[in-house]
Each structure stands twice: as structure tokens, then as C-alpha cells.
Motif scaffolding. Structure first.
Motif, PDB file in Angstrom:
ATOM      1  N   ASP A  13       0.821  -1.220   0.000  1.00 30.97           N
ATOM      2  CA  ASP A  13       0.000   0.000   0.000  1.00 30.97           C
ATOM      3  C   ASP A  13       0.854   1.270   0.000  1.00 30.97           C
ATOM      4  O   ASP A  13       0.483   2.285   0.603  1.00 30.97           O
ATOM      5  N   SER A  14       1.986   1.216  -0.686  1.00 29.24           N
ATOM      6  CA  SER A  14       2.800   2.424  -0.864  1.00 29.24           C
ATOM      7  C   SER A  14       1.908   3.538  -1.399  1.00 29.24           C
ATOM      8  O   SER A  14       1.163   3.335  -2.366  1.00 29.24           O
ATOM      9  N   PRO A  15       1.939   4.732  -0.801  1.00 32.46           N
ATOM     10  CA  PRO A  15       0.931   5.762  -1.120  1.00 32.46           C
ATOM     11  C   PRO A  15       1.041   6.353  -2.518  1.00 32.46           C
ATOM     12  O   PRO A  15       0.062   6.868  -3.045  1.00 32.46           O
ATOM     13  N   LEU A  16       2.212   6.330  -3.163  1.00 30.06           N
ATOM     14  CA  LEU A  16       2.372   6.897  -4.508  1.00 30.06           C
ATOM     15  C   LEU A  16       1.783   8.304  -4.575  1.00 30.06           C
ATOM     16  O   LEU A  16       0.940   8.627  -5.413  1.00 30.06           O
ATOM     17  N   ARG A  17       2.249   9.158  -3.694  1.00 29.20           N
ATOM     18  CA  ARG A  17       1.706  10.519  -3.609  1.00 29.20           C
ATOM     19  C   ARG A  17       1.911  11.291  -4.916  1.00 29.20           C
ATOM     20  O   ARG A  17       2.950  11.205  -5.543  1.00 29.20           O
ATOM     21  N   GLY A  18       0.894  12.054  -5.289  1.00 31.09           N
ATOM     22  CA  GLY A  18       0.987  12.913  -6.462  1.00 31.09           C
ATOM     23  C   GLY A  18       0.682  12.231  -7.773  1.00 31.09           C
ATOM     24  O   GLY A  18       0.736  12.859  -8.835  1.00 31.09           O
ATOM     25  N   ILE A  19       0.328  10.940  -7.724  1.00 25.10           N
ATOM     26  CA  ILE A  19       0.112  10.206  -8.973  1.00 25.10           C
ATOM     27  C   ILE A  19      -1.081  10.767  -9.740  1.00 25.10           C
ATOM     28  O   ILE A  19      -1.157  10.662 -10.968  1.00 25.10           O
ATOM     29  N   GLU A  20      -2.021  11.417  -9.035  1.00 26.28           N
ATOM     30  CA  GLU A  20      -3.202  11.958  -9.712  1.00 26.28           C
ATOM     31  C   GLU A  20      -2.846  13.069 -10.688  1.00 26.28           C
ATOM     32  O   GLU A  20      -3.616  13.372 -11.603  1.00 26.28           O
ATOM     33  N   ARG A  21      -1.689  13.696 -10.506  1.00 30.72           N
ATOM     34  CA  ARG A  21      -1.302  14.807 -11.389  1.00 30.72           C
ATOM     35  C   ARG A  21      -0.844  14.316 -12.760  1.00 30.72           C
ATOM     36  O   ARG A  21      -0.746  15.106 -13.687  1.00 30.72           O
ATOM     37  N   TYR A  22      -0.571  13.029 -12.885  1.00 25.80           N
ATOM     38  CA  TYR A  22      -0.117  12.503 -14.165  1.00 25.80           C
ATOM     39  C   TYR A  22      -1.285  12.381 -15.136  1.00 25.80           C
ATOM     40  O   TYR A  22      -2.387  11.976 -14.756  1.00 25.80           O
ATOM     41  N   GLU A  23      -1.029  12.709 -16.392  1.00 25.38           N
ATOM     42  CA  GLU A  23      -2.050  12.676 -17.430  1.00 25.38           C
ATOM     43  C   GLU A  23      -2.622  11.268 -17.597  1.00 25.38           C
ATOM     44  O   GLU A  23      -1.890  10.314 -17.855  1.00 25.38           O
ATOM     45  N   GLN A  24      -3.945  11.147 -17.431  1.00 30.20           N
ATOM     46  CA  GLN A  24      -4.674   9.895 -17.653  1.00 30.20           C
ATOM     47  C   GLN A  24      -4.071   8.725 -16.870  1.00 30.20           C
ATOM     48  O   GLN A  24      -4.084   7.578 -17.329  1.00 30.20           O
ATOM     49  N   ALA A  25      -3.561   9.007 -15.690  1.00 35.43           N
ATOM     50  CA  ALA A  25      -2.935   7.947 -14.896  1.00 35.43           C
ATOM     51  C   ALA A  25      -3.978   6.916 -14.460  1.00 35.43           C
ATOM     52  O   ALA A  25      -5.063   7.274 -13.994  1.00 35.43           O
ATOM     53  N   PRO A  26      -3.671   5.617 -14.588  1.00 35.20           N
ATOM     54  CA  PRO A  26      -4.564   4.561 -14.089  1.00 35.20           C
ATOM     55  C   PRO A  26      -4.403   4.443 -12.573  1.00 35.20           C
ATOM     56  O   PRO A  26      -3.778   3.499 -12.062  1.00 35.20           O
ATOM     57  N   VAL A  27      -4.972   5.400 -11.864  1.00 36.52           N
ATOM     58  CA  VAL A  27      -4.689   5.562 -10.433  1.00 36.52           C
ATOM     59  C   VAL A  27      -5.002   4.300  -9.641  1.00 36.52           C
ATOM     60  O   VAL A  27      -4.207   3.861  -8.802  1.00 36.52           O
ATOM     61  N   GLU A  28      -6.169   3.705  -9.871  1.00 39.46           N
ATOM     62  CA  GLU A  28      -6.554   2.536  -9.084  1.00 39.46           C
ATOM     63  C   GLU A  28      -5.610   1.360  -9.330  1.00 39.46           C
ATOM     64  O   GLU A  28      -5.239   0.644  -8.400  1.00 39.46           O
ATOM     65  N   GLN A  29      -5.202   1.154 -10.586  1.00 40.80           N
ATOM     66  CA  GLN A  29      -4.267   0.071 -10.875  1.00 40.80           C
ATOM     67  C   GLN A  29      -2.907   0.328 -10.250  1.00 40.80           C
ATOM     68  O   GLN A  29      -2.246  -0.597  -9.760  1.00 40.80           O
ATOM     69  N   LEU A  30      -2.475   1.587 -10.249  1.00 38.39           N
ATOM     70  CA  LEU A  30      -1.197   1.917  -9.644  1.00 38.39           C
ATOM     71  C   LEU A  30      -1.233   1.712  -8.140  1.00 38.39           C
ATOM     72  O   LEU A  30      -0.324   1.106  -7.552  1.00 38.39           O
ATOM     73  N   ARG A  31      -2.272   2.207  -7.506  1.00 40.81           N
ATOM     74  CA  ARG A  31      -2.359   2.105  -6.049  1.00 40.81           C
ATOM     75  C   ARG A  31      -2.553   0.661  -5.581  1.00 40.81           C
ATOM     76  O   ARG A  31      -2.120   0.291  -4.501  1.00 40.81           O
ATOM     77  N   GLY A  32      -3.207  -0.154  -6.388  1.00 47.42           N
ATOM     78  CA  GLY A  32      -3.464  -1.533  -5.982  1.00 47.42           C
ATOM     79  C   GLY A  32      -2.387  -2.506  -6.409  1.00 47.42           C
ATOM     80  O   GLY A  32      -2.481  -3.706  -6.093  1.00 47.42           O
ATOM     81  N   ALA A  33      -1.352  -2.015  -7.094  1.00 50.48           N
ATOM     82  CA  ALA A  33      -0.355  -2.920  -7.675  1.00 50.48           C
ATOM     83  C   ALA A  33       0.400  -3.713  -6.613  1.00 50.48           C
ATOM     84  O   ALA A  33       0.678  -4.909  -6.802  1.00 50.48           O
ATOM     85  N   THR A  34       0.749  -3.100  -5.482  1.00 50.13           N
ATOM     86  CA  THR A  34       1.510  -3.832  -4.465  1.00 50.13           C
ATOM     87  C   THR A  34       0.665  -4.949  -3.846  1.00 50.13           C
ATOM     88  O   THR A  34       1.197  -6.009  -3.492  1.00 50.13           O
ATOM     89  N   ARG A  35      -0.622  -4.738  -3.729  1.00 49.64           N
ATOM     90  CA  ARG A  35      -1.493  -5.800  -3.205  1.00 49.64           C
ATOM     91  C   ARG A  35      -1.570  -6.969  -4.184  1.00 49.64           C
ATOM     92  O   ARG A  35      -1.485  -8.136  -3.790  1.00 49.64           O
ATOM     93  N   ARG A  36      -1.764  -6.639  -5.462  1.00 51.35           N
ATOM     94  CA  ARG A  36      -1.874  -7.712  -6.459  1.00 51.35           C
ATOM     95  C   ARG A  36      -0.568  -8.498  -6.540  1.00 51.35           C
ATOM     96  O   ARG A  36      -0.579  -9.727  -6.721  1.00 51.35           O
ATOM     97  N   ALA A  37       0.549  -7.820  -6.413  1.00 46.86           N
ATOM     98  CA  ALA A  37       1.844  -8.516  -6.457  1.00 46.86           C
ATOM     99  C   ALA A  37       1.997  -9.446  -5.259  1.00 46.86           C
ATOM    100  O   ALA A  37       2.531 -10.555  -5.386  1.00 46.86           O
ATOM    101  N   LEU A  38       1.543  -9.010  -4.080  1.00 46.59           N
ATOM    102  CA  LEU A  38       1.603  -9.893  -2.906  1.00 46.59           C
ATOM    103  C   LEU A  38       0.702 -11.104  -3.103  1.00 46.59           C
ATOM    104  O   LEU A  38       1.069 -12.229  -2.741  1.00 46.59           O
ATOM    105  N   GLU A  39      -0.478 -10.899  -3.674  1.00 44.76           N
ATOM    106  CA  GLU A  39      -1.345 -12.034  -3.978  1.00 44.76           C
ATOM    107  C   GLU A  39      -0.649 -13.002  -4.931  1.00 44.76           C
ATOM    108  O   GLU A  39      -0.744 -14.226  -4.773  1.00 44.76           O
ATOM    109  N   ASN A  40       0.073 -12.457  -5.907  1.00 42.89           N
ATOM    110  CA  ASN A  40       0.808 -13.323  -6.839  1.00 42.89           C
ATOM    111  C   ASN A  40       1.894 -14.119  -6.119  1.00 42.89           C
ATOM    112  O   ASN A  40       2.151 -15.287  -6.473  1.00 42.89           O
ATOM    113  N   LEU A  41       2.537 -13.505  -5.127  1.00 42.87           N
ATOM    114  CA  LEU A  41       3.550 -14.213  -4.337  1.00 42.87           C
ATOM    115  C   LEU A  41       2.930 -15.399  -3.609  1.00 42.87           C
ATOM    116  O   LEU A  41       3.477 -16.516  -3.622  1.00 42.87           O
TER     117      LEU A  41
END
Length: 418
Positions: A13-41
Motif C-alpha cells: 500500500d505504498s501511497p504513490l503521492r501525487g500520482i493523480e497529477r499525471y495525465e490519464q494515470a490509471p490511479v486505481e491500478q497503480l495504487r493496488g499494484a503492491t497488493r496484487r503482487a503480494l497475492e501473486n507471491l
């Protein structure tokens, strides 16, 4: 024979602060990536029926904002516990004892080692002894490995340690130690953490950084995951296992010699699609760098926003690509000749640019004016990467060339419209 997984630097759940400022950023996929990777582990551990799982520090990214982070981790550990797979964890600098105020109960199969002194966890089914010690404080500067105990005779011995070794670029020098310090312990494997780039430091015995489980920004490019270790006697075979769900890449487009927009567009599309096979269906977060000497330099500099739009539109064609940022570092194929406009106001501007380029004093004065201007901008604009190329001096020189190209291109467009 048995197998185990070695992971580190999950930063759940690394916060990835400021990611919303990026153009068309897939915010939910970015924020949830560490969880999905742990599930893969956990999925990999269950699929391979490993003997145990090791996490070498920085499971968390500092204290939780609420209990959801801890609850998610507890749920994943319950999956391993139900399959009879033990997990051994040491805390690193980000989840050191003095930084974590919240705790939740975990299954008894999970051993979170304490700070203060090394402990040994014995996995009876594998005859494996795991020696490790957690960080008590973030800035742990002592050589923790020096206090690790002798190996358990007749068992496969693993050192679990969060460390920078003798130092790695971009990482704080925590729990420093030398390779000889580790080898002197006569363990069969050293499971390290803290360095986010995977590295096999030594093979006899294996001393391994698996890298982080999921890249979180453009500084963490390429495949990310863990190491599957297959043990036969005292020999360990290493198998890197990518577990990331989103992959960060830098895509460099060579614009050298590109004479038409169609030519450059084709090169960009090829560059964006080139990494698709290696990503194996993952979403790719790509920083595009357009570089080289090209006759299109003037158009690129004068119409940077349009070209950024071109790159983002081509990313839709490439599929599975989010363009994080576009950088332009182009130059004209030859020196600009502005003599034909010498009697026009543009000629005066070009002459001024040439004077500044040849005068360190004039450059210093102009840089001071630009910095004063930047200081009056809102903070989000003032900190935009690449807003003005003042540092290093070579970049300032290229910026002046770009200004000249922009001026000439705009004049040429006006002349053509007449």
C-alpha cells in the motif's frame, strides 16, 4: 529436496503521492499494484508447494493510515497458513519497530523476528534454519550480520537480512556489512533486502537481492518479483519469478535523421509496441524519450504539446500502455543560420540567443532571471520536471538551441501561411 521463496521490499500500500497529477494515470491500478503482487507471491507459494516463504524487510511502507493494510496482509498469511507454509519476516528501515505503532495478530506459522538480537527459526520439515534480526530503528547503522549465530550443523542455513552491504546507489547505507562478513558465517544462502534492483551478489554461497516485488515509479523499471530457490542437499538453484502486475519502462526513440512526421510517428509506434511481448499482458507504464539530431527539431520544440499528444494517441494503438511522461531532447542536424532574418525583430532575438550561448556571464545573468521567475510560480508548476533546462550547463545550452528552433519554426509557419 525442498523449495522456498525469497521476497523483499513489498512496500504494501505504498501511497504513490501525487500520482493523480499525471495525465490519464490509471490511479486505481497503480495504487493496488503492491497488493496484487503480494497475492501473486502467495499464489506462487501455493502452486509450487514451497517449504517456506522469506520476506527480507520493508514489508510495509511505514505505519498504516488505517488497519486495512494490515488486514490485507493478515488475509494473505492465512492462505499460506491453511496450506501449512510458514513465513519468516524481518523488519527493515520502512517498517522498523519504532515506526510501526499498529499491529494485528497473525497466524502462528508467521514468525516476525524481533530487533535487539538475532533469532533462529527452525523449519523442521525442511531441516532449514533461518537466522535473522529486525531493525529496531529506521537508521540502523550497525553491522547486524556480525552478531548472527553459527550455522546449525547438518541443516540448510539461511541468513535473512535487510542491508545495503557496502552501499548501493540510491539507497541509504543501513546495516552495512561486507560480503566477507556474510561468507564467514558459512551459511548456505543469504536472503537480503533493501535494494530494489535484483542482484546476485555471490553464488558461493548465494547472496541475493530479489529486488522489490512491484515497481512503484519510473526509477524501478523492468521485471519485479521474487526468487524461487530449489535446494538439493546444500546446493541452491535460483529461479527469478516476475510477479509484478504493472511494469515501468523507459522507451528511447532515436529521432536521428527523421525528416518527416510520418517517419518519426512510425518510430514512436514501433518503440511503444516493442516491449509488449516481454510484458506478457501486464499494463506498461512508459516514459518516452525522443532524442537525436533531426530536421524536425524546430517543429518538435515549437509544438511540444502537440507531439506529446501524438505519443499518447499512439499508445492507444500500441495497447496496454500508459505514457507516464514524454521528454524531448532533440537538436537540429546542423547549426541554425538566422541571417535571412537579420533585418527583422526575429533576427535580433536570434542574435541575442547566440550572444548568450557564447557568454558565461550572460548565461549566469539569464539563469538568475529565470530562477526569479520560477520562484513566483505556483509550487506545482515550479517543480514540474524539465520546465526549464538550467542545470547542468550543457542542458542550458540545449535549451537555448531549442528556443532558436522554436522561433525559426514559428516564423516559417507564418511565412507559409501568407
Amino acid at each position: 529436496m525442498f523449495t522456498f521463496l525469497h521476497a523483499a521490499d513489498i512496500h504494501l500500500d505504498s501511497p504513490l503521492r501525487g500520482i493523480e497529477r499525471y495525465e490519464q494515470a490509471p490511479v486505481e491500478q497503480l495504487r493496488g499494484a503492491t497488493r496484487r503482487a503480494l497475492e501473486n507471491l502467495v499464489d506462487l507459494a501455493l502452486r509450487e508447494r514451497v517449504g517456506f516463504v522469506l520476506i527480507a524487510g520493508d514489508l510495509y511502507d511505514d505505519d498504516w493510515d488505517d488497519f486495512r493494510t494490515g488486514l490485507f496482509f493478515a488475509a494473505q498469511m492465512a492462505r499460506l497458513d491453511a496450506a501449512g507454509i510458514p513465513t519468516v519476516i524481518v523488519a527493515g528501515n520502512h517498517d522498523a519497530a519504532n515506526r510501526m505503532t499498529r499491529r494485528l495478530p497473525l497466524p502462528k506459522s508467521v514468525a516476525l523476528l524481533l530487533p535487539g538480537q538475532p533469532q533462529t527459526v527452525r523449519i523442521e520439515a525442511c531441516r532449514a534454519a533461518i537466522h535473522g534480526q529486525s531493525f529496531g530503528e529506521r537508521a540502523t547503522r550497525e553491522n547486524l550480520a556480525a552478531g548472527y549465530p553459527p550455522p546449525v550443523k547438518g541443516w540448510f542455513n539461511v541468513g535473512l537480512l535487510h542491508t545495503s552491504l557496502t552501499g548501493r546507489e540510491g539507497h541509504d547505507p543501513y546495516a552495512p556489512c561486507a560480503l566477507d562478513d556474510l561468507r564467514a558465517k558459512e551459511y548456505d544462502y543469504w536472503a537480503l533486502g533493501h535494494i530494489h534492483k535484483s542482484e546476485v551478489v555471490c553464488l558461493d554461497p548465494p547472496v541475493v537481492f530479489p529486488g522489490n516485488l512491484q515497481g512503484r515509479n519510473i526509477r524501478e523499471t523492468g521485471p519485479k518479483g521474487c526468487v524461487l530457490v530449489r535446494v538439493d542437499g546444500r546446493r541452491a538453484a535460483l529461479e527469478p519469478c516476475p510477479l509484478d502486475v504493472l511494469r515501468w519502462e523507459v522507451c528511447t526513440i532515436d529521432a536521428s535523421g527523421a525528416e518527416t512526421e510520418d517517419d518519426l510517428t512510425e518510430r514512436i509506434l514501433h518503440g511503444l509496441t516493442e516491449g509488449a511481448d516481454a510484458a506478457e499482458g501486464r499494463l506498461r507504464a512508459v516514459r518516452v524519450q525522443i532524442r537525436g539530431a533531426t530536421p524536425l527539431c524546430a517543429a518538435l520544440c515549437a509544438e511540444a504539446d502537440r507531439w506529446i499528444g501524438v505519443v499518447r494517441a499512439l499508445a492507444f494503438q500500441a495497447g496496454g500502455v500508459w505514457v507516464e511522461k514524454v521528454g524531448l531532447d532533440v537538436s537540429p542536424p546542423e547549426r541554425v543560420d538566422g541571417s535571412q532574418w537579420s533585418d527583422l525583430p526575429l533576427g535580433d532575438l536570434l542574435e541575442y540567443v547566440a550572444e548568450v550561448k557564447n557568454s558565461p556571464e550572460a548565461q549566469a545573468a539569464l539563469a538568475g532571471e529565470v530562477k526569479d521567475f520560477l520562484a513566483r510560480l505556483p509550487s506545482d508548476l515550479r517543480t514540474s520536471p524539465g520546465l526549464f533546462g538550467l542545470d547542468p550547463p550543457e542542458r542550458f545550452q540545449r535549451t537555448l538551441d531549442e528556443v532558436a528552433q522554436m522561433l525559426i519554426h514559428q516564423l516559417a509557419m507564418r511565412e507559409a501561411a501568407r
